[in-house]
Design a protein around this motif. Sequence first.
Motif, PDB file in Angstrom:
ATOM      1  N   ILE A 240     -40.911 -21.649  -5.781  1.00  0.00           N
ATOM      2  CA  ILE A 240     -42.119 -22.394  -5.457  1.00  0.00           C
ATOM      3  C   ILE A 240     -43.342 -21.509  -5.662  1.00  0.00           C
ATOM      4  CG2 ILE A 240     -41.070 -24.016  -3.823  1.00  0.00           C
ATOM      5  CD1 ILE A 240     -42.865 -21.319  -2.183  1.00  0.00           C
ATOM      6  N   ASP A 241     -44.487 -22.150  -5.700  1.00  0.00           N
ATOM      7  CA  ASP A 241     -45.742 -21.421  -5.781  1.00  0.00           C
ATOM      8  C   ASP A 241     -45.997 -20.804  -4.411  1.00  0.00           C
ATOM      9  OD1 ASP A 241     -48.325 -20.579  -5.699  1.00  0.00           O
ATOM     10  OD2 ASP A 241     -49.218 -22.505  -6.268  1.00  0.00           O
ATOM     11  N   PRO A 242     -45.997 -19.463  -4.326  1.00  0.00           N
ATOM     12  CA  PRO A 242     -46.133 -18.831  -3.008  1.00  0.00           C
ATOM     13  C   PRO A 242     -47.464 -19.140  -2.334  1.00  0.00           C
ATOM     14  CG  PRO A 242     -46.031 -17.167  -4.759  1.00  0.00           C
ATOM     15  CD  PRO A 242     -45.834 -18.492  -5.410  1.00  0.00           C
ATOM     16  N   ALA A 243     -48.412 -19.695  -3.090  1.00  0.00           N
ATOM     17  CA  ALA A 243     -49.703 -19.989  -2.469  1.00  0.00           C
ATOM     18  C   ALA A 243     -49.698 -21.350  -1.783  1.00  0.00           C
ATOM     19  CB  ALA A 243     -50.809 -19.921  -3.518  1.00  0.00           C
ATOM     20  N   SER A 244     -48.585 -22.077  -1.886  1.00  0.00           N
ATOM     21  CA  SER A 244     -48.585 -23.438  -1.355  1.00  0.00           C
ATOM     22  C   SER A 244     -47.548 -23.691  -0.267  1.00  0.00           C
ATOM     23  CB  SER A 244     -48.358 -24.422  -2.513  1.00  0.00           C
ATOM     24  OG  SER A 244     -48.009 -25.690  -2.021  1.00  0.00           O
ATOM     25  N   PRO A 245     -47.989 -23.690   1.007  1.00  0.00           N
ATOM     26  CA  PRO A 245     -47.073 -23.998   2.103  1.00  0.00           C
ATOM     27  C   PRO A 245     -46.483 -25.405   1.958  1.00  0.00           C
ATOM     28  CG  PRO A 245     -49.167 -23.147   2.960  1.00  0.00           C
ATOM     29  CD  PRO A 245     -49.349 -23.341   1.486  1.00  0.00           C
ATOM     30  N   GLU A 246     -47.259 -26.325   1.332  1.00  0.00           N
ATOM     31  CA  GLU A 246     -46.766 -27.707   1.159  1.00  0.00           C
ATOM     32  C   GLU A 246     -45.554 -27.712   0.226  1.00  0.00           C
ATOM     33  OE1 GLU A 246     -50.094 -26.934   0.477  1.00  0.00           O
ATOM     34  OE2 GLU A 246     -50.603 -27.487   2.554  1.00  0.00           O
ATOM     35  N   ALA A 247     -45.677 -26.966  -0.886  1.00  0.00           N
ATOM     36  CA  ALA A 247     -44.574 -26.912  -1.850  1.00  0.00           C
ATOM     37  C   ALA A 247     -43.334 -26.330  -1.180  1.00  0.00           C
ATOM     38  CB  ALA A 247     -44.962 -26.070  -3.057  1.00  0.00           C
ATOM     39  N   LEU A 248     -43.554 -25.338  -0.325  1.00  0.00           N
ATOM     40  CA  LEU A 248     -42.436 -24.706   0.373  1.00  0.00           C
ATOM     41  C   LEU A 248     -41.781 -25.702   1.331  1.00  0.00           C
ATOM     42  CD1 LEU A 248     -40.732 -22.244   1.168  1.00  0.00           C
ATOM     43  CD2 LEU A 248     -42.483 -21.684   2.853  1.00  0.00           C
ATOM     44  N   ALA A 249     -42.606 -26.382   2.115  1.00  0.00           N
ATOM     45  CA  ALA A 249     -42.071 -27.350   3.080  1.00  0.00           C
ATOM     46  C   ALA A 249     -41.286 -28.438   2.348  1.00  0.00           C
ATOM     47  CB  ALA A 249     -43.209 -27.969   3.905  1.00  0.00           C
ATOM     48  N   GLU A 250     -41.826 -28.875   1.206  1.00  0.00           N
ATOM     49  CA  GLU A 250     -41.159 -29.923   0.427  1.00  0.00           C
ATOM     50  C   GLU A 250     -39.798 -29.471  -0.082  1.00  0.00           C
ATOM     51  OE1 GLU A 250     -43.773 -31.989  -2.736  1.00  0.00           O
ATOM     52  OE2 GLU A 250     -44.610 -32.182  -0.699  1.00  0.00           O
ATOM     53  N   ALA A 251     -39.749 -28.253  -0.616  1.00  0.00           N
ATOM     54  CA  ALA A 251     -38.487 -27.727  -1.149  1.00  0.00           C
ATOM     55  C   ALA A 251     -37.448 -27.605  -0.035  1.00  0.00           C
ATOM     56  CB  ALA A 251     -38.724 -26.370  -1.806  1.00  0.00           C
ATOM     57  N   LEU A 252     -37.876 -27.083   1.110  1.00  0.00           N
ATOM     58  CA  LEU A 252     -36.946 -26.904   2.233  1.00  0.00           C
ATOM     59  C   LEU A 252     -36.460 -28.262   2.723  1.00  0.00           C
ATOM     60  CD1 LEU A 252     -38.822 -24.062   4.153  1.00  0.00           C
ATOM     61  CD2 LEU A 252     -36.683 -23.846   2.871  1.00  0.00           C
ATOM     62  N   GLN A 253     -37.412 -29.191   2.872  1.00  0.00           N
ATOM     63  CA  GLN A 253     -37.097 -30.537   3.340  1.00  0.00           C
ATOM     64  C   GLN A 253     -36.060 -31.188   2.433  1.00  0.00           C
ATOM     65  OE1 GLN A 253     -39.465 -32.517   5.818  1.00  0.00           O
ATOM     66  NE2 GLN A 253     -37.414 -33.320   6.010  1.00  0.00           N
TER      67      GLN A 253
ATOM     68  N   ALA B 221     -44.372 -23.937   7.384  1.00  0.00           N
ATOM     69  CA  ALA B 221     -43.582 -25.071   6.909  1.00  0.00           C
ATOM     70  C   ALA B 221     -42.745 -25.676   8.033  1.00  0.00           C
ATOM     71  CB  ALA B 221     -42.677 -24.640   5.757  1.00  0.00           C
ATOM     72  N   LEU B 222     -42.351 -24.842   9.001  1.00  0.00           N
ATOM     73  CA  LEU B 222     -41.518 -25.314  10.105  1.00  0.00           C
ATOM     74  C   LEU B 222     -42.187 -26.446  10.862  1.00  0.00           C
ATOM     75  CD1 LEU B 222     -40.046 -22.174  11.915  1.00  0.00           C
ATOM     76  CD2 LEU B 222     -38.774 -24.006  10.770  1.00  0.00           C
ATOM     77  N   ARG B 223     -43.500 -26.363  10.943  1.00  0.00           N
ATOM     78  CA  ARG B 223     -44.213 -27.377  11.692  1.00  0.00           C
ATOM     79  C   ARG B 223     -43.887 -28.770  11.155  1.00  0.00           C
ATOM     80  NH1 ARG B 223     -50.601 -26.966  12.671  1.00  0.00           N
ATOM     81  NH2 ARG B 223     -50.765 -28.557  14.287  1.00  0.00           N
ATOM     82  N   ARG B 224     -43.830 -28.852   9.827  1.00  0.00           N
ATOM     83  CA  ARG B 224     -43.511 -30.129   9.208  1.00  0.00           C
ATOM     84  C   ARG B 224     -42.003 -30.421   9.281  1.00  0.00           C
ATOM     85  NH1 ARG B 224     -44.832 -31.573   2.969  1.00  0.00           N
ATOM     86  NH2 ARG B 224     -42.855 -32.657   2.683  1.00  0.00           N
TER      87      ARG B 224
END
Length: 187
Positions: A142-155, A34-37
């Motif tokens: 978040i859904d642990p299978a989704s790096p996108e969902a994680l990046a979105e939540a953090l963002q 997620a950091l990449r984004r």
Amino acid sequence: GSPLRRRLGAEKGWVLLSVGRLIPRKGQHLVIQALRRLTQKHPNVVYWIVGRGPERPALEALAKRLGVERHVRFFDSVADDELPLFYAACDLFVLPTGRLGGSVEGYGLVFLEAAACGKPVVAGRSGGVPEAVLDGRTGILIDPASPEALAEALQSLLDHPEQRQALGQAARAHAEQLSLSRMLDLF
């Protein structure tokens, strides 16, 4: 700012923190992805990883491969009495725990420790976590299978300080209530 942030040169920007063994189901690798984004928009975000375990070389390699290694710091020997300093110094506590090979996250004590320090939590929706983190109230699940969902939540939490603060305050109240009821159970 916190003395720990000063000492570690992280006064500006945001500090994300994970505390836990470095094993795949804790999900530290998802945060690194997620950091990449995140770093595109927030170049001064850092991710502190407290814990030791077999995954460390893989996590280091991943951070390098994604070009985010200067945003990631490992702390493998933090004494228990130093832990509160880490919780206090971070902006967000994140551990996108998932279920891997039948082993699942138990009741998340680290989530409560972070909450007791008034920190919002981003966690994986699995095992005993939903009891410790109230989705949308004390943190985000978040859904642990989704790096996108994680990046979105953090963002979204980095972008909205007032939401971060509200979640953190609710988290603290929730942790106090839970530890009180746990104590009362003993009598």
